[in-house]
Write a protein that holds these residues in place. Structure first.
Motif, mmCIF file in Angstrom:
data_model
loop_
_atom_site.group_PDB
_atom_site.id
_atom_site.type_symbol
_atom_site.label_atom_id
_atom_site.label_comp_id
_atom_site.label_asym_id
_atom_site.label_seq_id
_atom_site.Cartn_x
_atom_site.Cartn_y
_atom_site.Cartn_z
ATOM 1 N N ILE A 91 8.617 2.286 5.177
ATOM 2 C CA ILE A 91 7.721 3.324 4.196
ATOM 3 C C ILE A 91 8.589 4.037 3.354
ATOM 4 C CG2 ILE A 91 6.023 5.162 4.740
ATOM 5 C CD1 ILE A 91 5.372 3.946 7.150
ATOM 6 N N ILE A 92 8.164 4.121 1.948
ATOM 7 C CA ILE A 92 9.016 4.590 0.891
ATOM 8 C C ILE A 92 7.995 5.832 0.445
ATOM 9 C CG2 ILE A 92 10.793 2.902 0.482
ATOM 10 C CD1 ILE A 92 8.888 2.361 -2.034
ATOM 11 N N SER A 93 7.140 6.365 0.932
ATOM 12 C CA SER A 93 6.247 7.491 0.501
ATOM 13 C C SER A 93 7.111 8.653 1.108
ATOM 14 C CB SER A 93 4.858 7.513 1.270
ATOM 15 O OG SER A 93 4.298 6.679 0.532
ATOM 16 N N ASP A 94 6.961 10.000 0.139
ATOM 17 C CA ASP A 94 7.537 10.935 0.338
ATOM 18 C C ASP A 94 6.654 11.910 1.250
ATOM 19 O OD1 ASP A 94 8.979 13.482 0.344
ATOM 20 O OD2 ASP A 94 8.888 13.839 -1.821
ATOM 21 N N SER A 95 7.124 12.303 2.464
ATOM 22 C CA SER A 95 6.435 12.808 3.404
ATOM 23 C C SER A 95 5.837 14.475 2.907
ATOM 24 C CB SER A 95 6.956 13.191 4.685
ATOM 25 O OG SER A 95 8.213 13.795 4.575
ATOM 26 N N GLY A 96 6.665 14.915 1.714
ATOM 27 C CA GLY A 96 6.447 15.909 1.360
ATOM 28 C C GLY A 96 5.456 15.953 0.066
ATOM 29 N N ALA A 97 5.171 14.697 -0.135
ATOM 30 C CA ALA A 97 4.084 14.616 -1.302
ATOM 31 C C ALA A 97 2.719 14.281 -0.799
ATOM 32 C CB ALA A 97 4.372 13.350 -2.233
ATOM 33 N N GLN A 98 1.891 14.488 -1.621
ATOM 34 C CA GLN A 98 0.166 14.409 -1.214
ATOM 35 C C GLN A 98 0.102 12.991 -1.276
ATOM 36 O OE1 GLN A 98 -2.287 16.023 -4.181
ATOM 37 N NE2 GLN A 98 -4.207 15.675 -2.607
#
Length: 152
Positions: free
Chosen positions: A54-61
């Protein structure tokens, strides 16, 4: 003397017959065991060749990005196996609840139907009325498990 040799001959023939039947049974059992181990090895090889991140940024919406109350994840195929880009081999749990249907779109790749090694996909699923706070997503693809935490 002849009666002793005849009894020894009968015992010898009986022991050869018993040994032959035991050897046949053991050979059959070992063959089935070998086939089972080979099948299990093939299945394990498929699992080992499957690796996603999972390469989504946990700080991003990642929740409600388009005002549609969806969760959007970016995932990369870091394994060596081509996966279908349709979500059939993917299980997603949001806070322990199974999510479906999944909308999978190849966003960085050549074939829209195949999730090739190195390709990135966008996975979206509905999560209406997700409460504010910390949440946990567990993604399983062919036995490979990834956990992602985010805050709404």
């Amino acid at each position: 003397m002849a009666s002793v040799s005849a009894s020894h001959l009968i015992l010898f023939i009986a022991s050869v017959l018993v040994a032959a039947s035991v050897a046949g049974t053991i050979t059959n059992t070992v063959g089935r065991l070998s086939d089972g181990v080979s099948d299990q090895g093939d299945a394990l090889s498929q699992d080992v060749r499957t690796d996603v991140e999972i390469i989504s940024d946990s700080g991003a919406q990642i929740y409600n990005r388009s005002d549609n109350q969806n969760v959007t994840l970016l995932m990369k195929n870091t394994g060596s196996r081509v996966l279908p880009a349709n979500g059939d081999q993917m299980v997603i749990l949001l806070d322990g609840v199974l999510q479906s249907p999944l909308e999978v779109t190849v966003i960085e790749g050549q074939d829209p139907d195949s999730w090739r090694p190195g390709d990135v996909v966008r996975v979206e699923f509905g999560a209406p009325d997700l409460d504010a706070g910390d949440h946990r997503i567990k993604v399983t693809v062919n036995g490979d498990e990834e956990v992602f935490r985010f805050n709404v």
